[in-house]
Enzyme design. Structure first.
Site, PDB file in Angstrom:
ATOM      1  CE  LYS A  41     -38.558   9.185   1.345  1.00 56.10           C
ATOM      2  NZ  LYS A  41     -39.038   8.389   2.499  1.00 56.10           N
ATOM      3  CE1 TYR A 259      -5.698   9.183  -7.055  1.00 59.53           C
ATOM      4  CE2 TYR A 259      -8.026   9.034  -7.667  1.00 59.53           C
ATOM      5  CZ  TYR A 259      -6.872   9.786  -7.491  1.00 59.53           C
ATOM      6  OH  TYR A 259      -6.891  11.122  -7.756  1.00 59.53           O
TER       7      TYR A 259
HETATM    8  C1  LIG Z   1     -39.770   7.288   1.988  1.00 60.54           C
HETATM    9  C2  LIG Z   1     -41.054   6.904   2.558  1.00 60.54           C
HETATM   10  C3  LIG Z   1     -42.042   6.339   1.737  1.00 60.54           C
HETATM   11  C4  LIG Z   1     -41.782   5.904   0.314  1.00 60.54           C
HETATM   12  O1  LIG Z   1     -41.082   4.672   0.370  1.00 60.54           O
HETATM   13  P1  LIG Z   1     -40.662   3.853  -0.938  1.00 60.54           P
HETATM   14  O2  LIG Z   1     -40.096   2.601  -0.383  1.00 60.54           O
HETATM   15  O3  LIG Z   1     -39.671   4.687  -1.657  1.00 60.54           O
HETATM   16  O4  LIG Z   1     -41.903   3.640  -1.732  1.00 60.54           O
HETATM   17  C5  LIG Z   1     -43.297   6.126   2.291  1.00 60.54           C
HETATM   18  N1  LIG Z   1     -43.540   6.432   3.591  1.00 60.54           N
HETATM   19  C6  LIG Z   1     -42.599   6.930   4.411  1.00 60.54           C
HETATM   20  C7  LIG Z   1     -42.923   7.210   5.832  1.00 60.54           C
HETATM   21  C8  LIG Z   1     -41.312   7.169   3.924  1.00 60.54           C
HETATM   22  O5  LIG Z   1     -40.379   7.652   4.742  1.00 60.54           O
END
Ligand SMILES: *Cc1c(COP(=O)(O)O)cnc(C)c1O
Length: 373
Positions: A41, A259
């Site tokens: 993702k 800044y």
């Molecule tokens: C993002 C996500 C993962 C992966 O999690 P990590 O901590 O990056 O390994 C697995 N399952 C679900 C439901 C997620 O939203």
């Protein structure tokens, strides 16, 4: 903009695809006999979903997770034969589009389930779907009670291929919620006999076999983030980020930099200005403040501190103590790599490696290392 030339780009972002494959193999080894999926993702946590999916599919990964439908389409074109689950579930009116790309929704509420049932009933679509049951995160998923009555009902989810849940605190191994979620998920599995189960994210894999079930779902550990905070990182580093020094300037004692004039030179100083800023994902919160040190950059093998406030396109580094010839216009400063991990940078910014990775900007020259790309 992967085509940005190195002389023109403010920074070079190198992504080591072989390291991602090595990390996937290492996680698969730890989770065996459970199978190991890959969570890709958010553009594979900023590393490029197309390249990452292609290389992992070649390495033998056959299940991928994305958050959204559009991400799933991109992953589908990189892995035509894979199972691809959409974690955020079925958005209203998108069942046909999901089926079109042969994606599997992770159904997490009763309205989603009934919309999917209607779609399958009306079209005869034969593609699988997953069910998310909440065990303590209170984000997505049916309650245990809803799952119980669903398991008893006649109009069950058609082609249910996976039942899953998600840890809230797996990076804190002795957090009591982990044990409660492991017990609750065992009850969930018993409601759906014969259906595969998945519970563990990256850190969940390190909680041991009780957390593994049939399929593990690592994300951040694939990309080099530490799944065992407070302990040595068992994963291989994936990301390397270098910025270009735009100019080196002398700052008089008592003068300020940047800044808000937050940094005052306590001695006659030399400051290198690097062409990467918060628009490129070096968060403003990585700036030093009176109460905390800021992040560092490596120039010619030695670390030097950020000074002042990170701006949109630039960072100032105090190089007063650096040898003259190391610090010059056009030289490179390393923000991630050469001993600075993604987790180090995240800690200086008061955040987690996930946020650093997914914030890496679009203005870099991107270089992919390894495995046929
Ligand atoms: C993002 C996500 C993962 C992966 O999690 P990590 O901590 O990056 O390994 C697995 N399952 C679900 C439901 C997620 O939203």
């Amino acid at each position: 903009m992967p085509g940005i030339d190195s002389a023109e780009a403010g920074g070079i972002l190198t992504i080591d695809l072989e390291a991602i494959v090595a990390n996937w193999r290492e996680l698969a080894r730890r989770a065996a006999p459970a199978a190991c999926a890959a969570v890709v993702k958010a553009d594979a946590y900023g590393c490029g979903a197309g390249s990452v999916t292609t290389i992992l599919a070649q390495a033998g990964c056959s299940t991928f997770f994305v958050a959204q439908l559009a991400e799933g389409r991109a992953v589908r074109s990189a892995a035509p034969g894979a199972a691809i689950y959409v974690l955020n579930g079925l958005a209203p009116g998108t069942a046909a589009a999901l089926a079109e790309a042969d994606l599997r929704p992770v159904l997490g509420s009763l309205p989603e389930i009934s919309e999917w049932q209607s779609f399958v009933g009306a079209t005869g679509w034969h593609g699988p779907a997953a069910l998310h049951v909440d065990t303590g995160m209170n984000r997505l998923g049916l309650s245990l009670e809803e799952a119980e009555s669903l398991s008893l009902s006649r109009d069950f989810i058609p082609h249910l291929s996976l039942v899953m849940s998600h840890f809230a605190c797996s990076e804190i191994p002795d957090h009591p919620l982990n044990a409660r979620q492991i017990v609750a998920f065992r009850r969930v599995r018993a409601l759906f006999p014969g259906v595969e189960g998945s519970l563990a994210n990256s850190s969940g894999i390190f909680l041991g076999p009780d957390a593994h079930h049939d399929l593990v779902r690592p994300g951040v550990a694939l990309y080099g983030g530490n799944p065992t905070p407070g302990h040595l990182n068992p994963m291989t580093a994936v990301v390397d980020l270098r910025g270009r020094i735009v100019q080196v300037r002398h700052v008089a004692e008592g003068a300020t930099v940047g800044y808000g004039a937050t940094w005052i030179a306590r001695r006659p100083s030399r400051v290198a200005i690097v062409s990467i800023g918060y628009a490129d994902g070096i968060l403003r919160s990585a700036s030093p403040r009176s109460e905390k040190a800021g992040a560092q950059a490596i120039i010619a093998d030695r670390p030097y501190p950020f000074v002042g406030t990170v701006s949109m396109d630039l960072i100032a580094i105090d190089v007063t103590d650096a040898p003259d010839d190391a610090v010059r216009r056009g030289a490179r400063a390393t923000l991630i790599g050469d001993g600075i991990s993604v987790d180090d940078l995240a800690a200086h910014a008061g955040t987690v490696s996930y946020e650093i990775l997914t914030s890496l900007g679009r203005r870099y020259q991107r270089v992919y290392r390894g495995a046929g790309t």
